[in-house]
Design an enzyme around this catalytic site. Structure first.
Site, PDB file in Angstrom:
ATOM      1  N   HIS A  63       0.858  -1.188   0.000  1.00 25.17           N
ATOM      2  CA  HIS A  63       0.000   0.000   0.000  1.00 25.17           C
ATOM      3  C   HIS A  63       0.890   1.232   0.000  1.00 25.17           C
ATOM      4  O   HIS A  63       2.087   1.153   0.296  1.00 25.17           O
ATOM      5  CB  HIS A  63      -0.982  -0.005   1.173  1.00 25.17           C
ATOM      6  CG  HIS A  63      -0.345   0.089   2.531  1.00 25.17           C
ATOM      7  ND1 HIS A  63       0.502  -0.882   3.030  1.00 25.17           N
ATOM      8  CD2 HIS A  63      -0.427   1.038   3.494  1.00 25.17           C
ATOM      9  CE1 HIS A  63       0.895  -0.526   4.244  1.00 25.17           C
ATOM     10  NE2 HIS A  63       0.358   0.633   4.553  1.00 25.17           N
ATOM     11  N   HIS A  65       1.632   3.839   1.735  1.00 21.62           N
ATOM     12  CA  HIS A  65       2.067   4.582   2.917  1.00 21.62           C
ATOM     13  C   HIS A  65       3.590   4.610   2.887  1.00 21.62           C
ATOM     14  O   HIS A  65       4.234   3.617   2.531  1.00 21.62           O
ATOM     15  CB  HIS A  65       1.580   3.905   4.212  1.00 21.62           C
ATOM     16  CG  HIS A  65       0.179   4.273   4.588  1.00 21.62           C
ATOM     17  ND1 HIS A  65      -0.558   3.584   5.530  1.00 21.62           N
ATOM     18  CD2 HIS A  65      -0.616   5.298   4.148  1.00 21.62           C
ATOM     19  CE1 HIS A  65      -1.751   4.165   5.655  1.00 21.62           C
ATOM     20  NE2 HIS A  65      -1.811   5.194   4.825  1.00 21.62           N
ATOM     21  N   ASP A  67       6.064   4.320   4.886  1.00 19.65           N
ATOM     22  CA  ASP A  67       6.933   3.301   5.500  1.00 19.65           C
ATOM     23  C   ASP A  67       6.963   2.008   4.687  1.00 19.65           C
ATOM     24  O   ASP A  67       7.678   1.072   5.044  1.00 19.65           O
ATOM     25  CB  ASP A  67       6.541   3.036   6.967  1.00 19.65           C
ATOM     26  CG  ASP A  67       5.082   2.671   7.172  1.00 19.65           C
ATOM     27  OD1 ASP A  67       4.208   3.351   6.606  1.00 19.65           O
ATOM     28  OD2 ASP A  67       4.808   1.696   7.906  1.00 19.65           O
ATOM     29  N   HIS A  68       6.202   1.969   3.573  1.00 19.62           N
ATOM     30  CA  HIS A  68       6.196   0.780   2.720  1.00 19.62           C
ATOM     31  C   HIS A  68       6.742   1.028   1.310  1.00 19.62           C
ATOM     32  O   HIS A  68       6.928   0.085   0.559  1.00 19.62           O
ATOM     33  CB  HIS A  68       4.780   0.196   2.645  1.00 19.62           C
ATOM     34  CG  HIS A  68       4.306  -0.279   3.980  1.00 19.62           C
ATOM     35  ND1 HIS A  68       4.279  -1.612   4.335  1.00 19.62           N
ATOM     36  CD2 HIS A  68       3.924   0.415   5.083  1.00 19.62           C
ATOM     37  CE1 HIS A  68       3.871  -1.711   5.589  1.00 19.62           C
ATOM     38  NE2 HIS A  68       3.646  -0.499   6.075  1.00 19.62           N
ATOM     39  N   HIS A 146      -7.298  -1.226   5.941  1.00 21.39           N
ATOM     40  CA  HIS A 146      -6.242  -0.394   6.527  1.00 21.39           C
ATOM     41  C   HIS A 146      -6.422   1.081   6.195  1.00 21.39           C
ATOM     42  O   HIS A 146      -6.042   1.936   6.974  1.00 21.39           O
ATOM     43  CB  HIS A 146      -4.878  -0.901   6.040  1.00 21.39           C
ATOM     44  CG  HIS A 146      -3.723  -0.110   6.568  1.00 21.39           C
ATOM     45  ND1 HIS A 146      -3.485   0.048   7.918  1.00 21.39           N
ATOM     46  CD2 HIS A 146      -2.731   0.580   5.938  1.00 21.39           C
ATOM     47  CE1 HIS A 146      -2.397   0.792   8.090  1.00 21.39           C
ATOM     48  NE2 HIS A 146      -1.932   1.144   6.901  1.00 21.39           N
TER      49      HIS A 146
END
Ligand SMILES: [Zn+2]
Ligand SMILES: [Zn+2]
Length: 247
Positions: A63, A65, A67-68, A146
């Site tokens: 996804h 975001h 941090d990914h 999420h």
């Protein structure tokens, strides 16, 4: 070394709790290397753990975001300037992946983003439940709860005759039980302990359902401050940065 190795490059949450790296998992088979998520310090983690980034053939982003996926520009720089990469790199992810990643590259390295790369950068955007074969890897993405409007994915990966399921970031869903049934490795997020939210998982929730999980091995990751503070009382396996799992 088994012929299929998973290296946990980052086992921390978005806040890098206890100095842990953000999400990144390298699935390395004789058929090639496949990266699940690419948090900010993924390239740094690979160098720290002695892994040559050139093993990566393709990347799956669960996804959009930070941090990914914000580690991707650094990987591209490494491939271009340090490795002279020629073979294509495929990035798969939820709808919107190509636009967000191209914007990220522009925001971080504007001139670089305007130059042609010496290797093909290919994108595949995967609506949930649309399986894709990427080289020797078969990816089956599934939607997880999420984000409210943007699509977040978990995925089942089949490679070298083995099956791995990755939850991505998610709140509790029965899909975690059904998708991970009998798989060789289930990588499951566990962001919180005391805090209960609809869009992340807390450890007590996993314990409530623990008897229902049938994966051969289940490892908790995306570990936040609350979980790390309670490590001594946790009965399930927790990831650490640099953990190597041969399956
Ligand atoms: Zn996250
Ligand atoms: Zn997230």
């Amino acid at each position: 070394m088994s012929d299929l190795r998973v290296t946990f490059l980052g086992s921390g949450d978005a806040f890098s709790a206890a100095g842990r790296h953000q999400a990144g998992y390298l699935v390395h088979a004789p058929e090639g290397g496949f990266l699940l998520d690419c948090g900010a310090m993924t390239l740094m983690a690979m160098k720290r753990f002695g892994i040559d980034a050139s093993v990566i053939d393709s990347i799956f982003i669960s996804h959009l975001h930070g941090d990914h996926f914000v580690g991707i520009p650094f990987l591209l720089l490494e491939f271009h300037y340090e490795q002279g990469r020629k073979r294509p790199l495929r990035i798969t992810g939820p709808p919107g992946t190509e636009e967000r990643i191209r914007a990220l590259i522009r925001a971080t390295y504007k001139e670089f983003s305007g130059e042609p790369l010496p290797f093909a950068l290919e994108f595949s955007e995967l609506p949930p439940d649309s399986p894709l074969s990427c080289g020797a890897v078969r990816i089956e993405p599934f939607r997880v709860p999420h984000q409210e409007t943007e699509i977040s994915l978990g995925c089942a990966v089949e490679v070298a005759g083995r099956r791995i399921v990755y939850s991505g970031d998610t709140g509790w869903t029965e899909e975690l039980i059904t998708r991970s049934h009998g798989v060789d490795l289930f990588i499951c997020e566990c962001c919180y302990f005391e805090t209960r939210l609809p869009f992340h998982i807390d450890y007590p929730r996993l314990m409530e359902h623990r008897h229902r999980f049938t994966a051969k091995r289940m490892i908790l990751t995306h570990l936040g401050r609350e979980v790390l503070a309670r490590q001594g009382s946790i009965e399930m396996e927790l990831a650490v940065d640099g953990l190597v799992v041969d399956i």
